[in-house]
Design a protein around this motif. Structure first.
Motif, PDB file in Angstrom:
ATOM      1  N   LYS A 202       4.806  59.444  67.509  1.00 16.94           N
ATOM      2  CA  LYS A 202       5.716  58.320  67.733  1.00 16.94           C
ATOM      3  C   LYS A 202       4.931  57.055  68.074  1.00 16.94           C
ATOM      4  N   GLY A 203       3.952  56.783  67.209  1.00 14.94           N
ATOM      5  CA  GLY A 203       3.079  55.642  67.456  1.00 14.94           C
ATOM      6  C   GLY A 203       3.710  54.314  67.082  1.00 14.94           C
ATOM      7  N   THR A 204       2.991  53.247  67.396  1.00 15.35           N
ATOM      8  CA  THR A 204       3.424  51.899  67.020  1.00 15.35           C
ATOM      9  C   THR A 204       3.222  51.719  65.524  1.00 15.35           C
ATOM     10  N   GLU A 205       3.799  50.655  65.003  1.00 13.01           N
ATOM     11  CA  GLU A 205       3.661  50.390  63.572  1.00 13.01           C
ATOM     12  C   GLU A 205       2.196  50.215  63.193  1.00 13.01           C
ATOM     13  N   ALA A 206       1.436  49.560  64.058  1.00 12.87           N
ATOM     14  CA  ALA A 206       0.008  49.351  63.783  1.00 12.87           C
ATOM     15  C   ALA A 206      -0.753  50.677  63.787  1.00 12.87           C
ATOM     16  N   GLN A 207      -0.458  51.540  64.752  1.00 18.80           N
ATOM     17  CA  GLN A 207      -1.126  52.845  64.810  1.00 18.80           C
ATOM     18  C   GLN A 207      -0.816  53.691  63.574  1.00 18.80           C
ATOM     19  N   ILE A 208       0.419  53.643  63.141  1.00 25.83           N
ATOM     20  CA  ILE A 208       0.813  54.433  61.971  1.00 25.83           C
ATOM     21  C   ILE A 208       0.166  53.889  60.707  1.00 25.83           C
ATOM     22  N   GLN A 209       0.071  52.575  60.591  1.00 28.94           N
ATOM     23  CA  GLN A 209      -0.491  51.957  59.391  1.00 28.94           C
ATOM     24  C   GLN A 209      -1.964  52.304  59.206  1.00 28.94           C
ATOM     25  N   GLN A 210      -2.700  52.476  60.309  1.00 31.02           N
ATOM     26  CA  GLN A 210      -4.116  52.800  60.158  1.00 31.02           C
ATOM     27  C   GLN A 210      -4.334  54.206  59.623  1.00 31.02           C
ATOM     28  N   CYS A 211      -3.253  55.007  59.585  1.00 33.73           N
ATOM     29  CA  CYS A 211      -3.336  56.354  59.019  1.00 33.73           C
ATOM     30  C   CYS A 211      -2.967  56.391  57.544  1.00 33.73           C
ATOM     31  N   ALA A 212      -2.479  55.246  57.001  1.00 35.25           N
ATOM     32  CA  ALA A 212      -1.949  55.235  55.640  1.00 35.25           C
ATOM     33  C   ALA A 212      -3.052  55.365  54.612  1.00 35.25           C
ATOM     34  N   GLY A 213      -2.708  56.015  53.506  1.00 32.11           N
ATOM     35  CA  GLY A 213      -3.636  56.154  52.391  1.00 32.11           C
ATOM     36  C   GLY A 213      -3.435  55.051  51.380  1.00 32.11           C
ATOM     37  N   PRO A 214      -4.179  55.115  50.243  1.00 38.87           N
ATOM     38  CA  PRO A 214      -4.059  54.072  49.207  1.00 38.87           C
ATOM     39  C   PRO A 214      -2.654  53.933  48.642  1.00 38.87           C
ATOM     40  N   ASP A 215      -1.889  55.031  48.633  1.00 41.13           N
ATOM     41  CA  ASP A 215      -0.530  54.965  48.072  1.00 41.13           C
ATOM     42  C   ASP A 215       0.511  54.536  49.091  1.00 41.13           C
ATOM     43  N   GLY A 216       0.066  54.200  50.319  1.00 42.66           N
ATOM     44  CA  GLY A 216       0.987  53.724  51.340  1.00 42.66           C
ATOM     45  C   GLY A 216       1.628  54.807  52.178  1.00 42.66           C
ATOM     46  N   THR A 217       1.434  56.091  51.815  1.00 42.95           N
ATOM     47  CA  THR A 217       2.011  57.174  52.607  1.00 42.95           C
ATOM     48  C   THR A 217       1.066  57.563  53.733  1.00 42.95           C
ATOM     49  N   VAL A 218       1.616  58.245  54.722  1.00 45.05           N
ATOM     50  CA  VAL A 218       0.817  58.723  55.859  1.00 45.05           C
ATOM     51  C   VAL A 218       0.922  60.238  55.927  1.00 45.05           C
ATOM     52  N   PRO A 219      -0.136  60.913  56.442  1.00 47.87           N
ATOM     53  CA  PRO A 219      -0.109  62.376  56.532  1.00 47.87           C
ATOM     54  C   PRO A 219       0.693  62.841  57.755  1.00 47.87           C
ATOM     55  N   LEU A 220       1.851  63.409  57.516  1.00 51.00           N
ATOM     56  CA  LEU A 220       2.726  63.849  58.599  1.00 51.00           C
ATOM     57  C   LEU A 220       2.275  65.193  59.158  1.00 51.00           C
ATOM     58  N   VAL A 221       2.394  65.328  60.469  1.00 50.20           N
ATOM     59  CA  VAL A 221       2.186  66.637  61.106  1.00 50.20           C
ATOM     60  C   VAL A 221       3.385  67.516  60.744  1.00 50.20           C
ATOM     61  N   CYS A 222       3.135  68.629  60.049  1.00 54.20           N
ATOM     62  CA  CYS A 222       4.262  69.473  59.612  1.00 54.20           C
ATOM     63  C   CYS A 222       4.283  70.826  60.304  1.00 54.20           C
ATOM     64  N   GLY A 223       3.507  70.978  61.372  1.00 56.91           N
ATOM     65  CA  GLY A 223       3.635  72.190  62.183  1.00 56.91           C
ATOM     66  C   GLY A 223       2.873  73.386  61.681  1.00 56.91           C
TER      67      GLY A 223
END
Length: 990
Positions: A202-223
């Motif tokens: 549940k990070g900030t928008e900036a924290q989440i954006q630094q995880c984004a890949g070239p296609d704009g998606t981020v790797p979600l923790v899926c358990g």
């Protein structure tokens, strides 16, 4: 390929239902073959030692239990980590409470069926995850321990593309998601090498954006996380170190104080490259957790933590939003190849019901006119119409007694659930009612109940805040989760569904309803959760599943549907519902108006009895003429199907005590089925028409000679009861053997009023193998016993109606009155016994054709086909290579139908001949007869003989040339004796 598990463990929270009930659920997965090609020897439901252990503590406890059991199986006297070295273990966490399913997210039923499963059962999220892990995600992974949450719906492509080369340490699995979705979930921050640096929740928008890949998606923790064997051993070693010893049942037994640990934020995070020991340990909360983190850092910090993000995978966390949950159950994709998603899954829905597209019904029995609007879901309900369920609804756990109350309350955008709870030793039924848009934890000033603001709800119903919350309850804690809305007990009256439906306020609320509600002991959802009875809920679902299963039995049998009931029979036996299924099959068999339907029902009873024997008690094939069953068989033979089925059921009860008796009873049910199949087949007589023609003179032979036949495809499909269930289509070709038609029959009228039945070997002038004279009707009474002398010929006289049987008129009188004498029949076959070339069926056709003509009758080709169930096929030349492939495929199909039908010598023959033929197969439905081959070159008899003569281990063999016969059988009247060359001469084939 699929993962082969050494052990599968399901963790469940303490105090939430019976571990034994979850253990039974796991055993159902073993029965239905959903645990891989080789089911694990260790399959366990493991209860957490503490109520709030957390996913990390549950993982450590389950790992200890797995190691303990595997150590015991290995003969060790203490727990040893060495057993993890080559083991493949899967740990599944049932997870947190779920508002929309009392058994949790893992056992939330999906609107899906598993057509190929050996046993039939409800499909849950757990099944989907097991299939994904076993057949997709874990394929190719090294030995180690997989840990998987069951809080999500997961879709993974068939080839995930995870690279396991030179893998070490621990790996987390991620799926691509949008930054917007990630705001309420965890994401991984990795470096260029794919190593995890941090887990951001549940990070900030900036924290989440630094995880984004070239296609704009981020790797979600899926358990999902994988521990290599080395890492799993190190994690297991911590279970003896305080305070981590408190995570296991051993710590509970030793009196250690409780501790709560997260799998990802207390165990996995310590291996993230961006973590320092100080930041990690200090971020642990209380002293015991910080101490536990310090131990974990020391044990696991040296292992690399890598991430694999699966392209084209999707992850949908099962939230507390009713709208999201309803949407997920109505828009589920067909993600798992072994599952079939459908609008009605494992349900019986009467014809008057109207289910709109976009609705979903799972494990339900809907009787009468029930209308279900698009965007609504019904699960685990038995309802009787007329009922109208509007859009946006979720109904679950309602029994048939709820239907009258529902008829007076049109529903729209509501969640209505029935729950099994246990108050100490008192079982109760409770109903809860909420709105589709309601949020459980938003304070009352900002939230809704039943989709309207709380203030409006209070005004409509007369309910006051003081009815729902104590005066000392803080305003911020006054929410739907803590509101005492739901009646549980009443001092003087029984409670039902109407005690919550009135809360809808759709009409003027009577004061007595409000008074009755206030007088009841009510509980909030928060108070109900610890009282939910998982075992009772699973039991109720199971009972409903088999209740609708009984409806399925009737529907499939009476509707002659192409659907196997064996998977349902296996489940019924495993779950203890075999008596109910046997009773339903008895009912269908005894009331069916068609003998074929009754025969199929009896065959199903035989299958149930066979399942009950559980592979013990001997082979299913065997005799079925025990005198104890004779009375029942006699009823069936006489046409009294109802009485026969009742007699069979009464006798069956004496044979249920052990596997050997069950198998013998199954054989007799198959014998009873054959009686009815024969009667069903004999009904084809209504399609037979014959014309009177001139009688041949006394002593003149009517002769029929026939080709043999090779079956090219479809064998068994024309055999009852298979043909009744699935239809039948067999492709045959009529062939000459060694240049002649090898099968024949001849008939002549004789002066004596008797029937002379002669079976010949070789030429008709050779010595008779068997000769039988019938002078009385009693001599024909064993015509229905296939192994009785002359049974086929006796049956032919009866089927052609030359002889009336049974009859009050003696045989001699019948023959003299109609034909002025009797008949003499000779039959022959040049083919070896059991050749698989259709000798018996073709011979029956020859006998029938010759008898009709000798009796002064003429039958059309269609009538003869119905009379003898014989179909003449003509095969023209075509691409031979494809025909050869068809033969090879057909042989593989036969081996599936009749395992063990390929003798060792035959396999050697096929291997030796394979380079020289387009294809090859054994003749006959089950194989074991002639081996026929389609050679690549013509006239290869001598060449093949040389090849086989030089092949070791074949023993005696003979080779015969065959060719397509385009003429079929021929009928001629011979003045006396035999025409030279009319009968195929030569010795019998060996």
């Amino acid at each position: 390929m699929a993962a082969e598990w050494s052990a599968i463990l399901l963790t469940c929270r303490r105090g939430h239902g019976s571990v034994s009930a979850l253990q039974r659920e796991l055993e159902v997965r073993r029965l239905r073959g959903g645990l891989g090609p080789r089911p694990p020897a260790l399959l366990l439901a493991v209860e957490d030692p503490w109520a709030h252990l957390g996913s990390g503590g549950a993982t450590l406890n389950a790992l200890l239990v797995a190691a303990e059991h595997l150590s015991a199986r290995a003969g060790c006297t203490v727990v040893t980590a060495d057993v993890l070295r080559d083991a493949r273990i899967l740990i599944l966490h049932v997870g947190r409470d779920f508002s929309f399913d009392d058994c949790g997210r893992a056992f939330t039923c999906l609107p899906a069926e598993e057509p190929g499963a050996p046993a039939e059962a409800l499909v849950c999220n757990l099944d989907s995850l097991l299939g994904t892990m076993t057949h997709r995600l874990c394929v190719g992974s090294p030995p180690g321990v997989w840990v998987c949450s069951t809080d999500m719906l997961l879709t993974v492509p068939s080839t995930p593309g995870v690279n396991w080369d030179s893998f070490q340490g621990v790996r987390v699995i991620a799926v691509p998601g949008s930054p917007a979705y990630a705001r309420n979930h965890g994401v991984y921050l990795t470096n260029e090498q794919g190593l995890v640096r941090d887990i951001i929740y549940k990070g900030t928008e900036a924290q989440i954006q630094q995880c984004a890949g070239p296609d704009g998606t981020v790797p979600l923790v899926c358990g999902i996380v994988f521990f290599s064997s080395d890492a799993a051993e190190q994690l297991l070693a911590t279970h003896v170190i305080p305070p981590l010893d408190a995570c296991t049942y051993m710590g509970l037994d030793s009196g250690a104080p409780p501790i709560q640990l997260s799998l990802f934020f207390d165990i996995v995070l310590c291996m993230a490259g961006g973590m320092t020991e100080e930041d990690f340990v200090k971020g642990g909360g209380d002293t015991s957790v910080r101490s536990a983190r310090s131990v974990l850092w020391t044990a696991l910090r040296g292992f690399p933590l890598s991430m694999a993000c699966i392209p084209n995978a999707s992850y949908d966390y099962m939230t507390a939003s009713a709208s999201d949950h309803i949407r997920s159950l109505t828009l589920l994709p067909g993600s798992a190849s072994h599952l079939r998603f459908c609008k009605t899954a494992h349900s019986h829905v009467d014809q008057p019901c109207l289910l709109e597209d976009g609705s979903s019904v799972t494990n339900c029995l809907l009787e009468g006119a029930v209308q279900l609007a698009a965007g609504s879901v019904i699960q685990h309900c038995h309802l009787q119409g007329p009922l109208v369920i509007g859009p946006g609804c979720l109904l679950s756990g309602l029994d048939v007694g709820s239907s009258p109350a529902l008829r007076g309350h049109p529903l729209r955008d509501v969640v209505l659930q029935g729950h099994h709870i246990r108050l100490r030793d008192l079982p109760c039924r409770v109903f809860t009612l909420t709105g589709r848009l309601d949020d459980w934890q938003i304070p009352v000033e900002e939230a809704t109940y039943l989709n309207v603001p709380w203030a409006e709800f209070f005004q409509q119903t007369g309910v006051r805040e003081g009815d729902l919350w104590d005066a000392e309850t803080p305003r911020r804690s006054r929410c739907l989760l803590s509101a005492r809305l739901f009646p549980v007990l009443h001092a003087r009256e029984a409670l039902g569904l109407e005690d919550v439906l009135w809360l809808l306020g759709l009409a003027t609320v009577a004061s007595e309803q409000l008074t009755r509600w206030r007088m009841a002991w009510r509980m909030s959802w928060q108070e109900l959760l610890p009282c939910l009875d998982t075992e009772a809920e699973l039991g109720a679902r199971q009972a409903l599943f088999f209740l609708q299963g009984q409806c399925k039995v009737r529907r499939v049998l009476l509707g002659c549907q192409d659907s196997s009931l064996l998977p349902l029979a296996r489940s019924a036996v495993h779950e203890g519902y075999h008596e109910a299924m046997l009773g339903t099959l008895d009912e269908v068999a005894s009331t069916a108006s068609d003998a074929g339907i009754a025969a199929r029902a009896l065959a199903c009873i035989a299958e149930v009895l066979g399942c009950m024997a559980q592979g013990e008690g001997g082979l299913r094939s065997g005799p079925a003429a025990n005198r104890e069953w004779a009375s029942a068989f006699g009823r069936l033979e006489s046409g009294d199907i109802t009485g026969g089925v009742q007699k069979l059921a009464a006798e069956r009860q004496k044979w249920m005590s052990r596997p050997a008796l069950l198998v013998r009873a199954a054989r007799h049910y198959e014998g009873a089925e054959q009686i009815l199949v024969r009667k069903a087949v004999m009904s084809s007589c209504q399609f037979i028409t014959v014309e009177q023609v001139e009688l041949p003179p006394l002593g003149h032979w009517v002769q029929v000679v026939c080709p043999a036949r090779l079956d090219l495809s479809g064998g068994w499909s024309d055999t009852p009861p298979i043909t009744y269930e699935h239809g039948g289509a067999v492709v045959d070709v009529a062939v000459l053997v060694d240049g002649c038609r090898p099968i024949g029959a001849r008939v002549r009228r004789i002066v004596q009023p008797e029937l002379r039945l002669v079976s010949l070997s070789g030429t008709p002038r050779s010595e008779a193998v068997a000769e039988l004279v019938c002078r009385e009707l009693e001599d024909l009474q064993d015509y229905c016993q296939p192994h009785a002398p002359g049974a086929l010929l006796k049956a032919a006289f009866i089927c052609t109606q030359i002889v009336q049987f049974p009859s009050q008129t003696p045989l001699r009188a019948q023959l003299m009155e109609s034909y002025g004498g009797g008949f003499e029949v000779h039959t022959w076959s040049k083919l070896p016994h059991g050749s698989g070339l259709g000798t018996s069926s073709i011979l029956a056709g020859a006998v029938m054709a010759s008898l009709y003509r000798a009796a002064g009758k003429a039958a059309s080709t269609e009538s003869l086909i119905h009379a003898v169930l014989h179909l003449e096929q003509r095969l023209t030349t075509g691409d031979l290579l494809l025909l050869g492939k068809c033969l090879d495929c057909y042989w593989q199909q036969k081996k599936c139908m009749a395992p063990g039908c390929e003798p060792l010598a035959v396999g050697r023959m096929m291997d030796a001949l394979r380079p020289y033929v387009h294809g090859q197969c054994l003749a006959g439905a089950g194989g074991g007869g002639f081996l026929y081959v389609l050679t690549k070159a013509s006239r290869q008899k001598e060449a093949l003989h040389r090849i086989l003569a030089n092949t070791e281990g074949l023993g005696n063999f003979s080779i015969h040339s065959i060719e397509v016969d385009t003429g079929g059988f021929s009928v001629e009247v011979v003045e006396c004796g035999m025409k030279d060359g009319a009968h195929p001469g030569g010795d019998r084939a060996v």
